[in-house]
Motif scaffolding. Structure first.
Motif, PDB file in Angstrom:
ATOM      1  N   GLU A  88      13.174   7.850  -3.960  1.00  0.00           N
ATOM      2  CA  GLU A  88      12.919   8.374  -2.610  1.00  0.00           C
ATOM      3  C   GLU A  88      13.324   7.395  -1.510  1.00  0.00           C
ATOM      4  O   GLU A  88      13.308   7.734  -0.328  1.00  0.00           O
ATOM      5  CB  GLU A  88      11.435   8.722  -2.449  1.00  0.00           C
ATOM      6  CG  GLU A  88      10.939   9.795  -3.383  1.00  0.00           C
ATOM      7  CD  GLU A  88      11.456  11.185  -3.055  1.00  0.00           C
ATOM      8  OE1 GLU A  88      12.048  11.380  -1.975  1.00  0.00           O
ATOM      9  OE2 GLU A  88      11.269  12.091  -3.886  1.00  0.00           O
ATOM     10  N   LEU A  89      13.690   6.170  -1.873  1.00  0.00           N
ATOM     11  CA  LEU A  89      13.973   5.133  -0.878  1.00  0.00           C
ATOM     12  C   LEU A  89      15.138   5.494   0.044  1.00  0.00           C
ATOM     13  O   LEU A  89      15.046   5.354   1.265  1.00  0.00           O
ATOM     14  CB  LEU A  89      14.234   3.789  -1.557  1.00  0.00           C
ATOM     15  CG  LEU A  89      14.529   2.623  -0.620  1.00  0.00           C
ATOM     16  CD1 LEU A  89      13.365   2.359   0.329  1.00  0.00           C
ATOM     17  CD2 LEU A  89      14.850   1.367  -1.431  1.00  0.00           C
ATOM     18  N   VAL A  90      16.229   5.964  -0.513  1.00  0.00           N
ATOM     19  CA  VAL A  90      17.393   6.316   0.307  1.00  0.00           C
ATOM     20  C   VAL A  90      17.024   7.425   1.301  1.00  0.00           C
ATOM     21  O   VAL A  90      17.400   7.369   2.472  1.00  0.00           O
ATOM     22  CB  VAL A  90      18.595   6.723  -0.568  1.00  0.00           C
ATOM     23  CG1 VAL A  90      19.716   7.310   0.266  1.00  0.00           C
ATOM     24  CG2 VAL A  90      19.101   5.522  -1.364  1.00  0.00           C
ATOM     25  N   THR A  91      16.260   8.399   0.830  1.00  0.00           N
ATOM     26  CA  THR A  91      15.833   9.485   1.724  1.00  0.00           C
ATOM     27  C   THR A  91      14.951   8.936   2.825  1.00  0.00           C
ATOM     28  O   THR A  91      15.104   9.302   4.000  1.00  0.00           O
ATOM     29  CB  THR A  91      15.089  10.579   0.935  1.00  0.00           C
ATOM     30  OG1 THR A  91      15.945  11.058  -0.095  1.00  0.00           O
ATOM     31  CG2 THR A  91      14.670  11.724   1.839  1.00  0.00           C
ATOM     32  N   PHE A  92      14.022   8.046   2.497  1.00  0.00           N
ATOM     33  CA  PHE A  92      13.154   7.445   3.500  1.00  0.00           C
ATOM     34  C   PHE A  92      13.973   6.742   4.587  1.00  0.00           C
ATOM     35  O   PHE A  92      13.739   6.938   5.784  1.00  0.00           O
ATOM     36  CB  PHE A  92      12.175   6.467   2.845  1.00  0.00           C
ATOM     37  CG  PHE A  92      11.397   5.643   3.827  1.00  0.00           C
ATOM     38  CD1 PHE A  92      10.464   6.230   4.673  1.00  0.00           C
ATOM     39  CD2 PHE A  92      11.589   4.276   3.915  1.00  0.00           C
ATOM     40  CE1 PHE A  92       9.741   5.473   5.587  1.00  0.00           C
ATOM     41  CE2 PHE A  92      10.877   3.509   4.823  1.00  0.00           C
ATOM     42  CZ  PHE A  92       9.950   4.106   5.660  1.00  0.00           C
ATOM     43  N   LEU A 117       7.898   1.932  -2.026  1.00  0.00           N
ATOM     44  CA  LEU A 117       8.323   3.019  -2.913  1.00  0.00           C
ATOM     45  C   LEU A 117       8.793   2.542  -4.292  1.00  0.00           C
ATOM     46  O   LEU A 117       9.622   3.198  -4.919  1.00  0.00           O
ATOM     47  CB  LEU A 117       9.402   3.875  -2.236  1.00  0.00           C
ATOM     48  CG  LEU A 117       8.944   4.639  -0.990  1.00  0.00           C
ATOM     49  CD1 LEU A 117      10.133   5.299  -0.290  1.00  0.00           C
ATOM     50  CD2 LEU A 117       7.889   5.682  -1.349  1.00  0.00           C
ATOM     51  N   VAL A 118       8.239   1.446  -4.780  1.00  0.00           N
ATOM     52  CA  VAL A 118       8.685   0.940  -6.088  1.00  0.00           C
ATOM     53  C   VAL A 118       8.347   1.900  -7.230  1.00  0.00           C
ATOM     54  O   VAL A 118       9.031   1.897  -8.249  1.00  0.00           O
ATOM     55  CB  VAL A 118       8.140  -0.477  -6.405  1.00  0.00           C
ATOM     56  CG1 VAL A 118       8.729  -1.505  -5.475  1.00  0.00           C
ATOM     57  CG2 VAL A 118       6.625  -0.514  -6.403  1.00  0.00           C
ATOM     58  N   ASP A 177       0.816  -1.214   0.000  1.00  0.00           N
ATOM     59  CA  ASP A 177       0.000   0.000   0.000  1.00  0.00           C
ATOM     60  C   ASP A 177       0.851   1.267   0.000  1.00  0.00           C
ATOM     61  O   ASP A 177       0.326   2.367   0.163  1.00  0.00           O
ATOM     62  CB  ASP A 177      -0.910   0.034   1.236  1.00  0.00           C
ATOM     63  CG  ASP A 177      -1.885  -1.120   1.277  1.00  0.00           C
ATOM     64  OD1 ASP A 177      -2.358  -1.539   0.200  1.00  0.00           O
ATOM     65  OD2 ASP A 177      -2.171  -1.617   2.388  1.00  0.00           O
ATOM     66  N   MET A 178       2.164   1.114  -0.157  1.00  0.00           N
ATOM     67  CA  MET A 178       3.096   2.246  -0.065  1.00  0.00           C
ATOM     68  C   MET A 178       4.034   2.276  -1.267  1.00  0.00           C
ATOM     69  O   MET A 178       5.230   2.452  -1.132  1.00  0.00           O
ATOM     70  CB  MET A 178       3.903   2.134   1.240  1.00  0.00           C
ATOM     71  CG  MET A 178       3.046   2.077   2.491  1.00  0.00           C
ATOM     72  SD  MET A 178       3.954   1.542   3.955  1.00  0.00           S
ATOM     73  CE  MET A 178       4.680   3.070   4.465  1.00  0.00           C
ATOM     74  N   SER A 179       3.488   2.137  -2.469  1.00  0.00           N
ATOM     75  CA  SER A 179       4.335   2.080  -3.660  1.00  0.00           C
ATOM     76  C   SER A 179       4.803   3.459  -4.113  1.00  0.00           C
ATOM     77  O   SER A 179       5.782   3.573  -4.841  1.00  0.00           O
ATOM     78  CB  SER A 179       3.625   1.362  -4.804  1.00  0.00           C
ATOM     79  OG  SER A 179       2.468   2.072  -5.191  1.00  0.00           O
ATOM     80  N   THR A 180       4.111   4.517  -3.666  1.00  0.00           N
ATOM     81  CA  THR A 180       4.525   5.878  -4.006  1.00  0.00           C
ATOM     82  C   THR A 180       4.791   6.667  -2.727  1.00  0.00           C
ATOM     83  O   THR A 180       4.346   6.279  -1.633  1.00  0.00           O
ATOM     84  CB  THR A 180       3.448   6.627  -4.823  1.00  0.00           C
ATOM     85  OG1 THR A 180       2.318   6.871  -3.978  1.00  0.00           O
ATOM     86  CG2 THR A 180       3.040   5.849  -6.063  1.00  0.00           C
ATOM     87  N   LEU A 181       5.464   7.780  -2.871  1.00  0.00           N
ATOM     88  CA  LEU A 181       5.730   8.634  -1.723  1.00  0.00           C
ATOM     89  C   LEU A 181       4.428   9.168  -1.126  1.00  0.00           C
ATOM     90  O   LEU A 181       4.271   9.219   0.096  1.00  0.00           O
ATOM     91  CB  LEU A 181       6.664   9.777  -2.119  1.00  0.00           C
ATOM     92  CG  LEU A 181       7.171  10.654  -0.989  1.00  0.00           C
ATOM     93  CD1 LEU A 181       7.914   9.839   0.063  1.00  0.00           C
ATOM     94  CD2 LEU A 181       8.078  11.748  -1.553  1.00  0.00           C
ATOM     95  N   ASP A 182       3.490   9.537  -1.970  1.00  0.00           N
ATOM     96  CA  ASP A 182       2.189  10.008  -1.465  1.00  0.00           C
ATOM     97  C   ASP A 182       1.497   8.919  -0.657  1.00  0.00           C
ATOM     98  O   ASP A 182       0.904   9.207   0.398  1.00  0.00           O
ATOM     99  CB  ASP A 182       1.293  10.460  -2.617  1.00  0.00           C
ATOM    100  CG  ASP A 182       1.701  11.809  -3.193  1.00  0.00           C
ATOM    101  OD1 ASP A 182       2.414  12.572  -2.503  1.00  0.00           O
ATOM    102  OD2 ASP A 182       1.310  12.098  -4.342  1.00  0.00           O
TER     103      ASP A 182
END
Length: 166
Positions: A108-112, A102-103, A48-53
């Motif tokens: 954005e993955l490294v920032t997360f 975040l696929v 449910d978290m494939s995008t930053l939004d």
């Protein structure tokens, strides 16, 4: 050398504050932590978290971010370092199926991962917060639970210095 006990690490306020491992290997440890009365555990499904939004939405609902949450990294950090409405001496965020987080916003993955580590560091240095917080430093940890210990998300998580792989 003694093997690190995941249940102990996941509730510690010491570095590192972000962990990764196989879902099957960590199921018992997460269960033990979830049954602990002094740890507030959040279970998220990365499907449910494939995008930053999506990620901001899921965290915002669970942590009750204010309506004016700006849906950006500084606002995310600010909201997770101001949890006065849900005090706890220990927090654990478990993200299941982490191989797909975040696929669709992979950059954005490294920032997360960095922000999760910074939030853990922030809470680990809070002292004198009072009885509702356990009176001392607070543990805020994130666990990326992978169905398979391979793939691009696992590669990024395991190659950075902010994540301990069990």
């Amino acid at each position: 050398m003694d093997r690190l006990d995941p249940a102990t690490a996941l509730t510690s306020n010491a570095r590192p504050w972000v962990f990764a491992g196989g879902a099957e290997d960590l199921e018992v440890s997460v269960g033990d932590v979830s049954r602990s009365s002094d740890t507030l555990v959040f279970h998220f499904d990365a499907t449910d978290m494939s995008t930053l939004d999506d990620l901001f939405e899921i965290y915002g609902k669970a942590f009750r971010f204010p309506a004016y949450f700006g849906k950006n990294w500084p606002a995310f950090d600010e909201c997770l370092t101001d949890l006065r409405d849900m005090p706890s001496p220990k927090y654990l965020v478990v993200i299941e199926h982490a191989e797909v987080i975040l696929v669709r916003d992979f950059d954005e993955l490294v920032t997360f991962l960095k922000v999760c580590s910074e939030i853990g560091r922030y809470w680990s240095t809070r002292v004198g917060l009072g009885e509702r917080w356990g009176g001392g430093e607070v543990a805020f940890n994130t666990l990326l639970s992978f169905s398979s210990l391979s793939g691009p998300v696992f590669d990024v998580a395991s190659s950075g210095g902010n994540v301990l792989v069990f």
